[in-house]
Design a protein around this motif. Structure first.
Motif, mmCIF file in Angstrom:
data_model
loop_
_atom_site.group_PDB
_atom_site.id
_atom_site.type_symbol
_atom_site.label_atom_id
_atom_site.label_comp_id
_atom_site.label_asym_id
_atom_site.label_seq_id
_atom_site.Cartn_x
_atom_site.Cartn_y
_atom_site.Cartn_z
ATOM 1 N N ASP A 196 -17.748 -15.148 27.940
ATOM 2 C CA ASP A 196 -16.801 -15.390 26.695
ATOM 3 C C ASP A 196 -17.549 -17.474 27.163
ATOM 4 N N VAL A 197 -17.819 -17.454 28.013
ATOM 5 C CA VAL A 197 -18.313 -18.801 27.508
ATOM 6 C C VAL A 197 -20.488 -19.360 26.982
ATOM 7 N N CYS A 198 -20.522 -17.886 27.566
ATOM 8 C CA CYS A 198 -22.230 -18.350 27.333
ATOM 9 C C CYS A 198 -22.731 -18.619 25.869
ATOM 10 N N ASN A 223 -12.090 -12.791 24.078
ATOM 11 C CA ASN A 223 -12.474 -13.609 25.014
ATOM 12 C C ASN A 223 -11.888 -12.511 26.468
ATOM 13 N N LEU A 277 -19.419 -8.147 18.915
ATOM 14 C CA LEU A 277 -19.805 -6.205 19.198
ATOM 15 C C LEU A 277 -17.911 -5.301 19.811
ATOM 16 N N GLN A 280 -15.765 -6.619 16.527
ATOM 17 C CA GLN A 280 -16.049 -5.319 16.226
ATOM 18 C C GLN A 280 -15.274 -3.935 16.403
ATOM 19 N N GLN A 330 -8.698 -19.877 21.719
ATOM 20 C CA GLN A 330 -9.407 -20.215 20.634
ATOM 21 C C GLN A 330 -8.940 -20.112 19.151
ATOM 22 N N LYS A 376 -11.664 -24.373 22.162
ATOM 23 C CA LYS A 376 -11.062 -23.481 22.529
ATOM 24 C C LYS A 376 -10.202 -24.581 23.619
ATOM 25 N N ASP A 413 -10.283 -14.197 18.073
ATOM 26 C CA ASP A 413 -10.868 -14.965 18.988
ATOM 27 C C ASP A 413 -9.700 -14.479 20.835
ATOM 28 N N ASP A 414 -9.017 -15.092 21.024
ATOM 29 C CA ASP A 414 -8.420 -15.290 22.099
ATOM 30 C C ASP A 414 -8.231 -13.618 22.675
ATOM 31 N N THR A 432 -27.355 -5.815 19.938
ATOM 32 C CA THR A 432 -26.980 -4.652 19.627
ATOM 33 C C THR A 432 -27.056 -4.030 18.279
ATOM 34 N N ARG A 466 -23.298 -14.065 21.915
ATOM 35 C CA ARG A 466 -22.554 -13.860 20.734
ATOM 36 C C ARG A 466 -22.306 -12.947 20.372
ATOM 37 N N GLN A 467 -23.974 -11.822 19.635
ATOM 38 C CA GLN A 467 -23.610 -10.827 18.923
ATOM 39 C C GLN A 467 -23.342 -9.859 20.372
ATOM 40 N N TRP A 468 -22.919 -10.150 21.808
ATOM 41 C CA TRP A 468 -21.620 -9.056 22.008
ATOM 42 C C TRP A 468 -20.637 -9.263 21.760
ATOM 43 N N ARG A 469 -20.480 -10.318 21.784
ATOM 44 C CA ARG A 469 -18.645 -10.880 21.572
ATOM 45 C C ARG A 469 -18.039 -10.418 20.022
ATOM 46 N N LYS A 480 -13.954 -12.148 28.998
ATOM 47 C CA LYS A 480 -13.932 -13.361 30.077
ATOM 48 C C LYS A 480 -14.637 -12.267 31.893
ATOM 49 N N TRP A 490 -22.078 -23.153 19.226
ATOM 50 C CA TRP A 490 -22.186 -21.866 19.123
ATOM 51 C C TRP A 490 -21.374 -22.194 17.647
ATOM 52 N N PRO A 520 -19.738 -15.868 32.721
ATOM 53 C CA PRO A 520 -18.823 -14.872 32.164
ATOM 54 C C PRO A 520 -19.374 -14.989 30.809
#
Lengths: 166, 192, 688
Positions: free
Chosen positions: A60-62, A43, A73, A76, C543, C639, A39-40, B122, A68-71, A47, C628, A58
């Motif tokens: 990382d906190v949205c 993030n 991605l 991946q 996190q 976190k 996760d780090d 995505t 969530r999907q972007w994160r 960020k 989430w 940003p």
């Protein structure tokens, strides 16, 4: 990777089905741990990215589903071995320059306030020159007693306060 | 310009050129804010607008007649239905089935083309969504949000109907609730 | 019907405000004192009227009158009483009414003061205040009626109307939508009123400035009258900003207090000009310099206040803070345009009267340093303004949407902030009128050496980060210089009065509250700067998803997941999910238990995360549940932030309020305004 190979070596000689199943499970969790970015790491990149769905928040906190999907991605792509720059570039091509935390045209974004500030500074210094010029001609007296000035002021202020008290 | 005395100088205003600069600057500032405000108040582009050309790259498996991208101008003479959606969008799911059945109804005529424009999404998730709802019409990502910015969409889903002449004729904001609703928009355009 | 009556009262208040503007201007021009007096009374009437309207709105809010659209949108049955009351400013229409109500209170207060000495200002102050107030009440009357009710028309559509449309029936939803959970936090309950108080109270000095321009009495009288107002306005605005920061820190789950969001910046910009104004008015008072500059600053502050309100409410910018898009944008825009053009026109018209009475004598004199201070504040303002409108310009002219985020602001403003610190270190040592490098050097070398020693100690014990060390040096310098100045005064007093040192400090502060209040504010700013430096440069985060019994490590701390529970509170309409984590230090000592929480509100279907915080002066362990991701015994995502020095920020803000209160507390003879004439140059003193 080394871990995986080793485990396979151990696992193969074992004939027992149960043991195989257990070790397979073990292999898979090890796999996941080895290859999935943390996760780090995600993030750290998130960020600096902004998703158009939640502007000014940003990535990382949205909390939205899109973010969530972007994160995921990012995770991946990290797993595929892409660098931070490559990932950001990918996001820019797919979603536009607004995903970046700064306008891509650095020059334009910094130049205007810098010029405005320099213009202000110039006006101020020009003003100073103008204000100071007549003084230099007029007399040199103020510069002479300038050294004593703060001290004088101090005593004067104290005297004034004494007066006020009475 | 020097004022070296305490006596009030003769009435002297600001030089004209400075005044001009100040007013031009103020007007420019207000102008920019006005344009921003205007933009914010505008809403989506309105029917009657001739739609500019754009190119939509398509997801593999969702090509248009085998091509991996489609240009709006190539579709002149056909009715084009542009649907903005996203896999994270719950209301989009309400209309997915209706859109697909409308597509299945009109595809054989060859006179109507549906284009799904995937907004800020995505690809893996988009594919899951397309598969889940059995969607077969051409679909592709809205690269750099250019298309959605052109249409000034306010959210997803939104659907835009373009006639044979390339003119926007109808805008649907929010999901369709029935197949009938879609037919009622397309049929008159077809019979023109 | 209460709602209809409430709307009626709003209309009457609107007309009253308009009348007071008319009567004040016409009465003054026709030299008709009774008419001006009636304008004053009309102005005094607006506050009771708006209080009545607000009272009725609160009645509707508290009694669940969901047929009223505003009540439906911001409250729900499960909300406790105090939240139903404070929901008053939780939505667009209500907060506009709140604005007008505060505005009326302030203009009434002003009209209540003794006017014998400044009779000629009165009509114009009423006129400017009245125009502003009429504008805000007008927003309620014409665009955003808080009393509009929901009606169902014959074709089944439900919409809000002020007057019942034909063939429609009143529609009463059984429950309201409820307030956004983020707004139910205590910080959010006080943050907007504070900000509005600050915004609104800046209208008063602006009104006096305009009165001074219109009457041509451009000496420092208007500044002396409004000096305390300005300080109070600044106090409220600062409090609003600080509370907003604390709120963001506590509920937004960013681990930070300031995100350089356009709306935050919109509130920050008037603070910048206001702060510059607070400093530069002193130059005019002491030395009679730069009158036009003060006028410019107060006009800018006023219009930035309106502009900030406009940005938040017009939908021009989208942001977490924005209200829903609405029709009031164009009206706000027109108002900004008119006030800006009128004010600029007036300043240009009176330019010759705004010239300096004396001249600058040294580039190191206190007035010169104040000008540098103003230059820096203006520089920061330009950066902020540019950052806010650059995306607009980019989109309008290149079609490309861009984001201007924290990196831009941080990189662009940090040198200016550093320069401000340096000035704060030097300015208290320089004298009005005169200073040279020699006198300054003589005064500053001791604090500078002290700051150098402190920095060296920090370099060995705390950090080798160069930026941090530069920052700490400047902070130490300012604190030492300020204490040195303060101490010198107290010692002098101790010697001359024979008081003990504490009494000497106390009396010294009392003698010149603005000066020493200002010093306390400077020190408090430095404490805040320590916190800002800490979190900006040294914040670390991690996190991870762990099961009960597992732990995460960060920066020497071990955070161990102990248990989790989830329960409903049907009365409040909330589901709580609370985890218990233990925090251990590097040696394995248990430091304490933290309870990060996720509150899920049923009415709005929105979650809110509450961090667990373990605070100390050294740092703060800040643990969040990621809402989430699933939260259960097997896997919960935490976190964790370690925010070094952040609590100095909150400590500093407390001291800050002490400082402003000392500077702004009314004196018994506050109403006595003396106008000084004649030569000022050397009579100028620090002992005002």
């Amino acid at each position: 990777m080394l871990n995986r190979a080793k485990l396979r070596n151990y696992a193969l000689p074992l004939a027992l089905l149960a043991a195989l199943a257990v070790s397979l499970l073990f292999v898979m969790t090890a796999l996941a741990q080895d290859d999935m970015p943390t996760d780090d790491e995600v993030n750290k990149i998130a960020k600096d990215l902004y998703c158009p769905v939640c502007e000014s928040t940003p990535l990382d906190v949205c909390p939205t589903e899109a973010c969530r999907q972007w994160r995921e991605l990012i995770r991946q792509q990290l797993a595929e071995g892409k660098s931070e720059e490559e990932i950001k570039q990918y996001f820019v091509t797919y979603y536009g320059a607004r995903v970046l935390s700064e306008p891509p045209n650095r020059l334009a974004s910094y130049l205007v306030p810098a010029l405005a500030f320099l213009a202000g500074a110039f006006l101020l210094f020009r003003g100073f020159r103008m204000w100071l010029k007549p003084l230099a001609v007029e007399s040199a007296v103020p510069t002479e007693d300038a050294e004593a000035f703060p001290q004088d002021e101090y005593i004067r202020r104290m005297e004034e306060e004494l007066k006020k008290r009475k | 310009m020097t004022e070296s005395t305490n006596i009030a100088p003769a009435r002297k205003g600001v030089p004209l050129w400075v005044q001009v600069i100040i007013w031009v600057f103020l007007a420019g500032l207000l102008g920019i804010v006005a344009m921003g405000l205007n933009r914010a108040q505008q809403g989506t582009i309105q029917p009657g607008h001739a739609v500019d050309d754009f190119t939509l790259p398509l997801y593999s498996g969702y090509e248009y007649q085998g091509a991996s991208e489609v240009k709006l101008s190539e579709l002149r003479g056909k009715i084009v239905v542009i649907n903005f959606w996203a896999s994270w969008c719950k209301p989009c799911e309400q209309e997915a089935a209706e859109l697909q059945s409308a597509w299945e109804q009109y595809e054989p005529t060859g006179e109507v083309v549906f284009l799904g424009v995937d907004y800020v999404d995505t690809e893996p998730q988009a594919r899951v969504y397309l598969k889940k709802f059995g969607i077969t019409f051409p679909n592709g990502p809205d690269l750099a949000t250019r298309i959605s910015q052109y249409f000034r969409i306010k959210g997803v889903p939104e659907t835009y109907f373009i006639d044979r002449e390339g003119v926007l004729r109808y805008v649907q904001v929010g999901p369709f609730t029935s197949l009938q609703q879609i037919q009622n928009i397309i049929d008159p355009l077809l019979s023109e | 019907m209460i709602a209809d009556f409430g709307y009626g009262v709003l209309v009457v208040a609107f007309l009253t405000a308009l009348y007071s503007v008319y009567a004040a201007v016409y009465g003054e021009l026709k030299k008709n004192p009774p008419l001006v007096e009636s304008a004053r009374r009309a102005m005094l009437l607006t506050w009771p009227l708006l209080t009545l309207a607000a009272g009725m709105l609160i009645y509707l809010l508290v009694n669940d009158h969901y047929e009223v659209q505003f009540v439906y949108e911001v409250t729900s049955r499960s909300m406790p009483l105090y939240l139903k009351v404070t929901a008053w400013w939780g939505g667009q229409a209500g907060s506009l009414l709140f604005w007008s109500w505060l505005m009326a209170a302030f203009t009434s207060l002003v009209t209540l003061r003794k006017w014998d000495r400044d009779r000629e200002f009165l009509p114009w102050v009423i006129a400017v205040g009245g125009v502003t107030m009429a504008f805000f009440i007008g927003m309620n009357v014409f665009f955003e009626n808080p009393f509009a009710k929901l009606y169902q028309t014959f074709n089944g559509n439900i919409a809000a109307y002020t007057i019942q449309p034909a063939n429609s029936i009143l529609f009463t939803p059984s429950d309201g939508r409820g307030l956004n959970p983020l707004l139910r936090h205590p910080g959010m309950i006080i943050h907007p009123p504070m900000l509005y108080l600050g915004f609104v109270s800046f209208v008063i000095p602006y009104a006096f400035a305009m009165a001074a321009l219109i009457t041509g009495r451009t000496d420092d009288r208007w500044i002396r009258i409004t000096r305390r107002w300005t300080l109070w306005a600044w106090l409220f605005l600062s409090a609003g900003l600080v509370l907003g920061g604390r709120w963001a820190y506590d509920v937004l789950g960013w681990g930070g207090y300031w995100g350089w969001d356009p709306v935050e910046i919109a509130a920050f910009m008037p603070w910048l000009t206001g702060t510059a104004f607070l400093h530069s008015v002193m130059i005019q008072e002491k030395r009679g310099l730069f009158k036009y500059w003060n006028m410019l600053l107060i006009v800018l502050t006023y219009d930035l206040v309106i502009f900030g309100t406009f940005l938040t409410r017009s939908g021009v910018l989208s942001s977490v803070h924005s209200f829903a898009q609405s029709a009031i944008g164009p009206a706000f825009f027109a108002f900004i345009g008119i006030t800006l053009i009128t004010s600029a026109g007036l300043i240009l018209y009176r330019w010759d009267m705004l010239k300096s009475e004396t001249k600058m004598t040294s580039m190191l004199s206190r007035e010169a340093l104040f000008l540098f201070n103003n230059l820096l504040f203006m520089g920061i303002l330009v950066i902020c303004f540019w950052g806010v409108i650059y995306p607009l310009i980019s989109e309008l002219f290149t079609g490309q949407k861009v984001t201007v985020g924290p990196p831009f602001y941080e990189r662009a403003t940090s040198p200016l902030f550093a320069a401000l610190l340096l000035l704060m270190g030097i300015a208290p040592l320089s004298a009005w009128g005169h200073s040279t490098l020699k006198t300054l050097g003589r005064a500053i070398w001791k604090p500078a050496v002290g700051a150098g020693i402190i920095t060296a100690i920090l370099a060995f014990t705390y950090t080798q980060n160069v930026i941090a060390l530069v920052g700490f040096f400047l902070i130490a310098l300012v604190i030492l210089v300020t204490l040195y100045e303060y101490g010198r005064g107290a010692l002098a007093r101790q010697r001359s009065q024979g008081e003990n040192i504490f009494l000497a400090f106390w009396n010294l502060t009392g003698r010149n509250r603005r000066r020493y209040g200002g010093y306390i504010i400077h020190i408090s700013m430095m404490l805040m700067a320590i916190g800002i430096l800490g979190i900006e440069l040294f914040q670390v985060e991690t996190q991870g998803t762990i099961a009960i019994g597992d732990s995460l490590e960060l920066s020497g701390y071990t955070i161990k997941y102990k248990e989790v529970a989830s329960w409903d509170n049907p009365g409040a309409g909330v589901n709580y999910t609370r985890a218990v984590v233990e925090v251990y230090d590097a040696n394995g000592n248990l430091l304490g238990n933290l309870h990060p929480r996720k509150d899920f509100y049923f009415d709005t279907q929105q979650p809110m995360t509450i961090p667990g915080q373990l605070a100390s002066l050294k740092d703060e362990v800040y643990v969040l549940l990621i809402d989430w991701e699933p939260i259960n015994q097997e896997s919960t995502t935490f976190k964790i932030f370690v925010n070094p020095l952040v609590n100095w920020l909150w400590l500093g803000s407390l001291l800050f309020f002490v400082g402003v209160l000392i500077a702004a507390w009314p004196e018994r003879d506050a109403e006595r305004v003396t106008v000084r004439t004649g030569k000022r140059a050397h009579q100028a003193s620090a002992a005002d």
